[in-house]
Motif scaffolding. Structure first.
Motif, PDB file in Angstrom:
ATOM      1  N   UNK A 128      47.660  34.369  48.263  1.00  0.00           N
ATOM      2  CA  UNK A 128      48.430  33.940  47.053  1.00  0.00           C
ATOM      3  C   UNK A 128      47.561  33.916  45.915  1.00  0.00           C
ATOM      4  N   UNK A 129      46.309  34.564  46.018  1.00  0.00           N
ATOM      5  CA  UNK A 129      45.471  34.985  45.101  1.00  0.00           C
ATOM      6  C   UNK A 129      44.075  33.812  44.721  1.00  0.00           C
ATOM      7  N   UNK A 130      43.926  32.780  45.642  1.00  0.00           N
ATOM      8  CA  UNK A 130      42.965  31.915  45.262  1.00  0.00           C
ATOM      9  C   UNK A 130      41.900  32.469  45.867  1.00  0.00           C
ATOM     10  N   UNK A 131      40.735  32.138  44.968  1.00  0.00           N
ATOM     11  CA  UNK A 131      40.567  31.313  43.590  1.00  0.00           C
ATOM     12  C   UNK A 131      40.950  32.291  42.349  1.00  0.00           C
ATOM     13  N   UNK A 157      30.417  32.609  32.795  1.00  0.00           N
ATOM     14  CA  UNK A 157      30.103  33.949  33.222  1.00  0.00           C
ATOM     15  C   UNK A 157      29.429  33.978  34.728  1.00  0.00           C
ATOM     16  N   UNK A 158      28.868  32.919  34.922  1.00  0.00           N
ATOM     17  CA  UNK A 158      28.239  32.785  36.322  1.00  0.00           C
ATOM     18  C   UNK A 158      29.092  32.159  37.189  1.00  0.00           C
ATOM     19  N   UNK A 159      30.227  31.716  37.014  1.00  0.00           N
ATOM     20  CA  UNK A 159      31.289  31.293  37.856  1.00  0.00           C
ATOM     21  C   UNK A 159      32.547  31.985  37.889  1.00  0.00           C
ATOM     22  N   UNK A 160      32.316  33.264  37.708  1.00  0.00           N
ATOM     23  CA  UNK A 160      33.709  34.122  37.780  1.00  0.00           C
ATOM     24  C   UNK A 160      34.213  34.127  39.151  1.00  0.00           C
TER      25      UNK A 160
END
Length: 591
Positions: free
Chosen positions: A369-372, A455-458
């Motif tokens: 389903x594309x998570x996350x 930016x660090x949590x992409x």
């Protein structure tokens, strides 16, 4: 006159039972304990020696004043014969007297009894400046005295050649020179067994009367901490020749010095005996603890385990009397938990095999389903398809299964492999220093702004309940993100997130706290200077998975037993504090 022999023998239990944790001793440190009481006793002996309270005074032995005259004559003779250079004049008076001394003693400056001499190092890139030990002139560095316990030293790891001596400020010093390290660190003391030279890390003392060498060394050992405190500098401290030369020096008559040294040798010998006995006792206690705990982890049947557990419980108060022994118990609890020995198995419970099938199915649904996010979901699906379990693993209890961390999780991701730009405030940046012993801490806490956080949590933003894992400095530390925390992952950090209502996240944390963690790493650590875990090593970490209901029972049992460890550790710390306070009180009263 203080009767130190009596002081030692009447309070043996205090000197030998007052122990402390060594500085820097952490988890899984095998030599964590130091004999605090005996250390304080040694300090007391030196203190009493320089106060004139170890040996009685004898009026027929003369006075310090008459000795000073003789020392001055000897100094002039050494200068005239060019055995020493004329010492610098740092002034006539001492800065202050440290404590009262007997009437026939005198307070003088250290440079009154010996010449303070520095050292030097020739160019290290010229091999002709050095010789192998025994082939050239003896040369000492502070590192040569590290852990060196003898009174006399002959040479260090390297000798200087004649060329090295001539091309540096290293000085030829005679036998019985007192060698005192003036930096890195300050305070090592030894006496030269023959002619010697040193590098610039020393402020040595060439005694005008060689028979005073032992007493001068004794005074320097006693005053070493005070000299260190007087040294300028914070990160790199170094004591100057002026400070050493101006050290207030308690001077007794020469004959009394010899009697003081004889008494100190006698009492230090007693300390050596006490220390050896105490260390043997600690080692025996440690062996007993390890044997009892090993019996638990090696139990083959529930009946064996019950017997071994009952034996340990019956002797609990005698076994767990040090912080180290309590930590060993804590580690054993974690190990028993992942071995399936801490709680009973229930054959009617749904097996871990079915649980892992449920995890795999729900993971696939969430990721498809594309998570996350779509990109990360594809990465996780691709990696999980490559995961396999070796066929030669240790047998697990009935109903348990081996899985990789990725197979037991929804996803396992790593951080950016570079240092984030810090800001004065904002989102907490979690680095490897912020994860220790299963908990999140704020040690040297750093922050990032919102732009850096995004930016660090992409790949995925850390959430409460996620498992944080360190890959370096040190490897394999882990903790769960508490509720209400908003965090950014720093360098060498990884994150595992779990499928809701499947694998117990508290149980997964226990598998990281267990001492067999590194044995379950398939992709072994890399690095020569600093070892670190590969990303794949964390993703494929082998996890012993029990049935879901058993996981909950294990977590409950572990939490209760760890709480008991915390309680016992607090009691041990209080008891050790009392023992240290008693030894401090005895020292203060005696001095």
């Amino acid at each position: 006159m203080t009767n130190v022999n009596q002081l030692i023998t009447e309070h043996l239990d205090i000197w030998t039972s007052a122990i402390e944790r060594r500085p820097g001793a952490g988890r899984r440190n095998g030599k964590a304990l130091a004999l605090y009481g005996i250390k304080k006793l040694r300090e007391l002996i030196l203190e009493l020696a320089v106060r004139g309270k170890l040996a009685p005074q004898d009026v027929d032995e003369g006075t310090a004043e008459s000795l000073l005259k003789a020392l001055n004559m000897k100094k002039l003779a050494l200068i005239a014969s060019k055995q020493i250079k004329k010492p610098r004049n740092f002034g006539e008076k001492i800065s202050k007297e440290r404590h009262p001394v007997p009437e026939n003693w005198a307070w003088v400056r250290l440079d009154t009894v010996g010449a303070v001499v520095g050292g030097g190092t020739p160019r290290a890139d010229d091999p002709s400046n050095f010789d192998e030990p025994g082939q050239g002139f003896p040369w000492l560095t502070p590192a040569d005295l590290s852990r060196y316990s003898d009174v006399y030293v002959e040479r260090g790891e390297r000798d200087l050649s004649e060329n090295g001596l001539a091309s540096s400020s290293a000085t030829r010093m005679p036998q019985n020179t007192i060698l005192f390290t003036s930096r890195a660190p300050i305070g090592y003391v030894a006496i030269s067994a023959g002619p010697i030279s040193t590098n610039q890390g020393f402020k040595s003392v060439v005694p005008y009367e060689p028979n005073m060498a032992r007493y001068i060394a004794l005074v320097l050992r006693c005053f070493a901490r005070e000299i260190d405190a007087a040294a300028p500098g914070t990160t790199f401290k170094e004591v100057s020749g002026k400070i050493v030369a101006g050290l207030p020096f308690p001077l007794p008559p020469l004959a009394e010095q010899h009697r003081i040294i004889a008494k100190v040798d006698e009492l230090m010998g007693l300390c050596d005996t006490l220390e050896a006995q105490a260390e043997d006792s600690l080692k025996a206690h440690q062996t007993l603890v390890e044997t009892c705990l090993a019996a638990l982890t090696s139990s083959q049947t529930p009946e064996d385990f019950a017997q071994n557990w009952a034996r340990l419980a019956a002797n609990f108060d005698a076994l767990f009397t040090t912080e180290e022994s309590v930590e060993k118990l804590r580690e054993t609890i974690y190990l028993l938990a992942v071995q399936g020995k801490l709680v009973a198995q229930d054959p009617d419970e749904v097996s871990a095999q079915h649980l892992l099938q449920e995890v795999a199915g729900r993971r696939q649904e969430l990721l498809e389903a594309g998570y996350p996010n779509e990109k990360e979901a594809k990465t996780q699906i691709k990696k999980s398809k490559k995961q396999t379990i070796p066929g030669d693993l240790p047998e697990l209890p009935p109903g348990w299964e081996w899985a990789t961390l990725m197979q037991a999780s929804l996803m396992v991701i790593d951080c950016k492999n570079k240092t984030a730009p810090y800001s004065d405030d904002g989102v907490r940046l979690i680095r490897t220093t912020n994860v220790r012993n299963g908990l999140l801490n704020d040690t040297d806490q750093k922050y990032v702004d919102e732009v850096t956080y995004e930016a660090w949590s992409l790949r995925a933003k850390p959430e409460p309940g996620d498992l944080l894992i360190t890959r370096e400095a040190p490897m394999g530390e882990a903790c769960l993100i508490p509720e209400g925390e908003r965090l950014c992952l720093g360098q060498r950090m990884m994150l595992a997130r779990f499928v809701p209502d499947t694998i117990n996240k508290d149980y997964l944390l226990i598998t990281f706290l267990a001492p067999d963690l590194m044995d379950r790493i398939q992709d072994k650590p890399l690095g020569m200077t600093v070892e670190h875990l590969r990303v794949g090593g964390v993703e494929t970490l082998l996890v012993p998975v029990p049935p879901k209901a058993e996981q909950a029972r294990i977590v409950d049992r572990v939490h209760r037993l760890v709480a008991l460890c915390d309680e016992v550790k607090t009691r041990v710390q209080i008891a050790q504090g009392y023992q240290k306070a008693l030894s401090d009180t005895l020292v203060e009263r005696a001095a």
